[in-house]
Design a protein around this motif. Sequence first.
Motif, PDB file in Angstrom:
ATOM      1  N   ALA A  29       4.776   7.408 -12.327  1.00 20.12           N
ATOM      2  CA  ALA A  29       5.443   6.479 -13.241  1.00 20.12           C
ATOM      3  C   ALA A  29       4.428   5.527 -13.884  1.00 20.12           C
ATOM      4  N   LEU A  30       3.458   5.058 -13.089  1.00 23.44           N
ATOM      5  CA  LEU A  30       2.450   4.151 -13.628  1.00 23.44           C
ATOM      6  C   LEU A  30       1.600   4.857 -14.685  1.00 23.44           C
ATOM      7  N   ARG A  69       0.824  -1.203   0.000  1.00 25.77           N
ATOM      8  CA  ARG A  69       0.000   0.000   0.000  1.00 25.77           C
ATOM      9  C   ARG A  69       0.864   1.261   0.000  1.00 25.77           C
ATOM     10  N   ARG A  70       1.904   1.260   0.817  1.00 22.42           N
ATOM     11  CA  ARG A  70       2.804   2.427   0.849  1.00 22.42           C
ATOM     12  C   ARG A  70       3.430   2.659  -0.516  1.00 22.42           C
ATOM     13  N   MET A  71       3.781   1.580  -1.199  1.00 22.51           N
ATOM     14  CA  MET A  71       4.401   1.712  -2.515  1.00 22.51           C
ATOM     15  C   MET A  71       3.439   2.340  -3.512  1.00 22.51           C
ATOM     16  N   VAL A  72       2.224   1.802  -3.600  1.00 21.15           N
ATOM     17  CA  VAL A  72       1.310   2.260  -4.647  1.00 21.15           C
ATOM     18  C   VAL A  72       0.693   3.618  -4.328  1.00 21.15           C
ATOM     19  N   ARG A  73       0.738   4.043  -3.076  1.00 19.88           N
ATOM     20  CA  ARG A  73       0.230   5.378  -2.735  1.00 19.88           C
ATOM     21  C   ARG A  73       1.314   6.452  -2.852  1.00 19.88           C
ATOM     22  N   ASP A  74       2.535   6.056  -3.150  1.00 15.71           N
ATOM     23  CA  ASP A  74       3.613   7.029  -3.323  1.00 15.71           C
ATOM     24  C   ASP A  74       3.382   7.833  -4.608  1.00 15.71           C
ATOM     25  N   PRO A  75       3.379   9.161  -4.547  1.00 16.38           N
ATOM     26  CA  PRO A  75       3.105   9.975  -5.747  1.00 16.38           C
ATOM     27  C   PRO A  75       4.050   9.687  -6.906  1.00 16.38           C
TER      28      PRO A  75
END
Length: 239
Positions: free
Chosen positions: A139-140, A128-134
């Motif tokens: 990049a995605l 969750r921390r990874m995917v919520r990183d701006p």
Amino acid sequence: MATLFISDLHLSDERPEITRLFIDFLQQRASRAEALYILGDLFEVWLGDDMILPDYRAAIDAMHTLSRQVPLYVMYGNRDFLMREEFCRLSGAELLPEPSTIDLYGTPTLLLHGDTLCTDDQPYQEFRRMVRDPQWQEALLAKSPQERLALARQYRETSKLETGTKDEAIMDVNAGAVEQMLRDHNVVQMIHGHTHRPAIHEFELDGQPTRRIVLGDWYEQGSVLVCDASSCRLEGLPL
């Protein structure tokens, strides 16, 4: 009139009957409400406002129609956290920050999706921390639609495999995390989804009657929390 709360619809092309149920709910029940709050995972996946999947269009159009009559609020879940301004324009919904506190008929009430409370599931919290990183999100969103779809499928399959091997208790909320969240926001009522375990939990915290309401998912039927000045109650919506 009442205020309605739903979550975890996971709308997708694989379950068109749920999309039809949701649209009927918006046109009938929600159109007579004081407000509708959707607390995350409205969609199975949201890969950016620039690539809205065709199967979502009818639901979004129905939301926009409702928004002209009833205040409509949407919160991110763990599947649709890439919703942005274009989603709001098309749906008429207002995106709520997580968590948010509202006055629910005189009771300050904390709203959140609920995944942040599952602190025993450390691998999920790291993800969750990874995917919520701006920066990760930027990049995605810079990838092509095909690349984003491929990554979404990969994450979904990984999630299914991991969920199948985890203890049920690990995927539920942590009691200490719930209590700390209530204290941090100085409230005695909380509403969330995510765990797909609908219930109204009554307990005492720091000498005060406290309530945690868990919303149900929309897999086998619909689920709605109906709150008015006198009570809150969970109701099922048959297909």
